[in-house]
Design an enzyme around this catalytic site. Structure first.
Site, PDB file in Angstrom:
ATOM      1  N   ASP A 164       0.997  -1.457  -0.264  1.00 34.67           N
ATOM      2  CA  ASP A 164       0.426  -0.281  -0.110  1.00 34.67           C
ATOM      3  C   ASP A 164       1.279   1.028   0.193  1.00 34.67           C
ATOM      4  OD1 ASP A 164       0.033   0.971   2.830  1.00 34.67           O
ATOM      5  OD2 ASP A 164      -0.389  -0.979   3.048  1.00 34.67           O
ATOM      6  N   SER A 165       0.035   1.987  -0.328  1.00 34.31           N
ATOM      7  CA  SER A 165       1.156   3.551  -0.814  1.00 34.31           C
ATOM      8  C   SER A 165       2.960   3.646  -0.837  1.00 34.31           C
ATOM      9  CB  SER A 165       0.998   4.365   0.584  1.00 34.31           C
ATOM     10  OG  SER A 165       1.149   5.682   0.252  1.00 34.31           O
ATOM     11  N   ALA A 166       3.347   3.995  -0.201  1.00 32.15           N
ATOM     12  CA  ALA A 166       4.967   3.701  -0.525  1.00 32.15           C
ATOM     13  C   ALA A 166       5.327   1.833  -1.117  1.00 32.15           C
ATOM     14  CB  ALA A 166       5.802   4.275   0.122  1.00 32.15           C
TER      15      ALA A 166
END
Length: 324
Positions: A164-166
Site C-alpha cells: 500500500d502507498s509507498a
C-alpha cells in the site's frame, strides 16, 4: 531554570519532526505489537531475520488451519508510511495482514525495510530487493532453518507482490527490476493499494487541493532529496526517461484507488498507461467510493475495507489449484 523546547528544523507533517540539535521524533507509526496467534482471524505470525548483514527482517503470516499437504500462494508485502514511518509490527498493519491472510488463504511475508531519513532512499528499495533474493534462495533449497513455514506451506509457482502507498511503489519498481535480472523468481501479479506515485506538475484533484499537494511534495523531498525533485524516476513512473511499463515482470496487476485520496489520479493514470502499453498482462482497477488514503488500515472492520480485502483475495486466488 526550565529547559528550552528544542527548535524544529524540518517538520514532515504528520509523520515526524527533525530538530536543530539533530534529534528526530516520529509522531506516527511508532506502536508495535508482537507476532503470534491472532484469535480474531486464527492466523499465526512470527518474525524472522532475512538479511543478517543489514538487519532487514520480515513478519510471516499463515492461516493456523493450514496443513502441510496444502501449498498456498505467497504474497510478499511492502507496508506504506511515505518511506519514513511504520514497521511490520505496527498494530494497524498487523491487523490488516492477519485479515488478508485469513480471507485469501495465503502466506504473507511482510518486509521490514529500513526507513528514511536514517537510511535515505534508495535503501528501502535495496532492502526490498534483497527480500526477493532471499525468497528466490528458498526455492533453490538454501535452507537455514528460519523459513520452515515457506518450505512447508508455500507454492512457489504462485508468488505475488503487494503493498500500500509507498509499498505499492516499491512493488512496481521490483517488478521492473526482475525482468533484466538473473533472479530466478516468477511473479504472477501485483496488488497495488493506493500507490504512491507523484510528479511536479499537478493532475486531477492535485490542481485544486494545494494544501495536500504541498504535503505530498514535502514528504517526497524529505525522503529523496534529489535534483529532480518530485519528477525523480522513483516517484514518477510517467516522466521522460522512466522505464517502460511494458517491462513489468508479472502477468496481472490490480490497482486499487480511493475516491478522496489525492494520489487517486496517479493510480488511475498508472492503470491507463499500463493498459495501453505493450505489456502483455491484464490490469484491473478498483475504486472505493467515499474513502481516503489507506482507509482500510484505519478502519479494517468497515464494509468497504472488507470488500477491498475480498477483491485482493480473489486476485491472489485466480487460477489457484484447489486442494482436494
Amino acid at each position: 531554570m526550565e529547559s528550552e523546547t528544542p527548535e524544529v528544523s524540518i517538520d514532515v507533517f504528520p509523520y515526524l519532526r527533525v530538530y536543530k540539535d539533530g534529534t528526530l521524533e516520529r509522531i506516527a507509526g511508532t506502536e508495535v505489537v508482537p507476532a503470534g496467534l491472532d484469535s480474531e482471524t486464527d492466523v499465526l505470525s512470527k518474525d524472522i531475520v532475512i538479511v543478517p548483514e543489514t538487519g532487514v527482517s520480515a513478519r510471516v503470516y499463515i492461516p493456523n488451519s493450514v496443513h502441510k499437504e496444502q501449498k498456498l500462494p505467497l504474497v510478499v508485502y511492502f507496508h506504506g508510511g511515505a518511506f519514513c514511518i511504520a514497521t511490520v509490527a505496527e498494530p494497524k498493519y498487523h491487523t490488516s495482514l492477519n485479515m488478508l491472510a485469513a480471507e485469501a488463504k495465503v502466506v504473507v511475508l511482510s518486509v521490514d525495510y529500513r526507513l528514511a531519513p536514517e537510511y535515505p532512499l534508495p535503501v528501502a528499495y535495496e532492502d526490498s530487493w534483497a527480500s526477493l533474493q532471499w525468497v528466490a534462495s528458498r526455492i533453490m533449497g538454501d535452507n537455514d532453518g528460519q523459513e520452515d513455514w515457506l518450505k512447508d506451506y508455500v507454492d512457489f509457482e504462485q508468488v505475488f507482490l503487494a503493498g500500500d502507498s509507498a509499498g505499492a511503489n516499491i512493488a512496481h519498481h521490483l517488478a521492473l527490476k526482475i525482468k533484466d535480472s538473473d533472479l530466478d523468481l516468477k511473479i504472477l501479479g501485483i496488488g497495488m493499494i493506493h500507490p504512491y506515485f507523484w510528479g511536479t506538475n499537478p493532475i486531477g484533484s492535485e490542481i485544486t487541493d494545494s494544501f495536500r499537494k504541498g504535503l505530498v511534495d514535502n514528504w517526497w523531498l524529505f525522503v529523496c532529496p534529489s535534483d529532480k525533485g518530485c519528477d525523480d524516476l522513483l516517484i514518477n513512473p510517467f516522466v521522460d526517461g522512466a522505464p517502460d511499463l511494458a517491462g513489468l515482470a508479472c502477468d496481472r496487476v490490480l490497482v486499487i484507488v480511493a475516491e478522496k485520496d489525492i494520489l487517486k489520479d496517479r493510480g488511475k493514470l498508472y492503470h491507463e498507461k499500463l493498459a495501453r502499453s505493450n505489456w502483455p498482462g491484464t490490469v484491473e482497477l478498483m475504486e472505493t467510493e467515499g474513502e481516503d488514503h489507506v482507509f482500510h488500515i484505519f478502519e479494517p472492520n468497515s464494509v468497504k475495507s472488507k470488500s477491498m480485502v475480498k477483491r485482493l483475495a480473489s486476485f491472489f486466488n485466480q487460477g489457484k489449484t484447489p486442494v482436494l
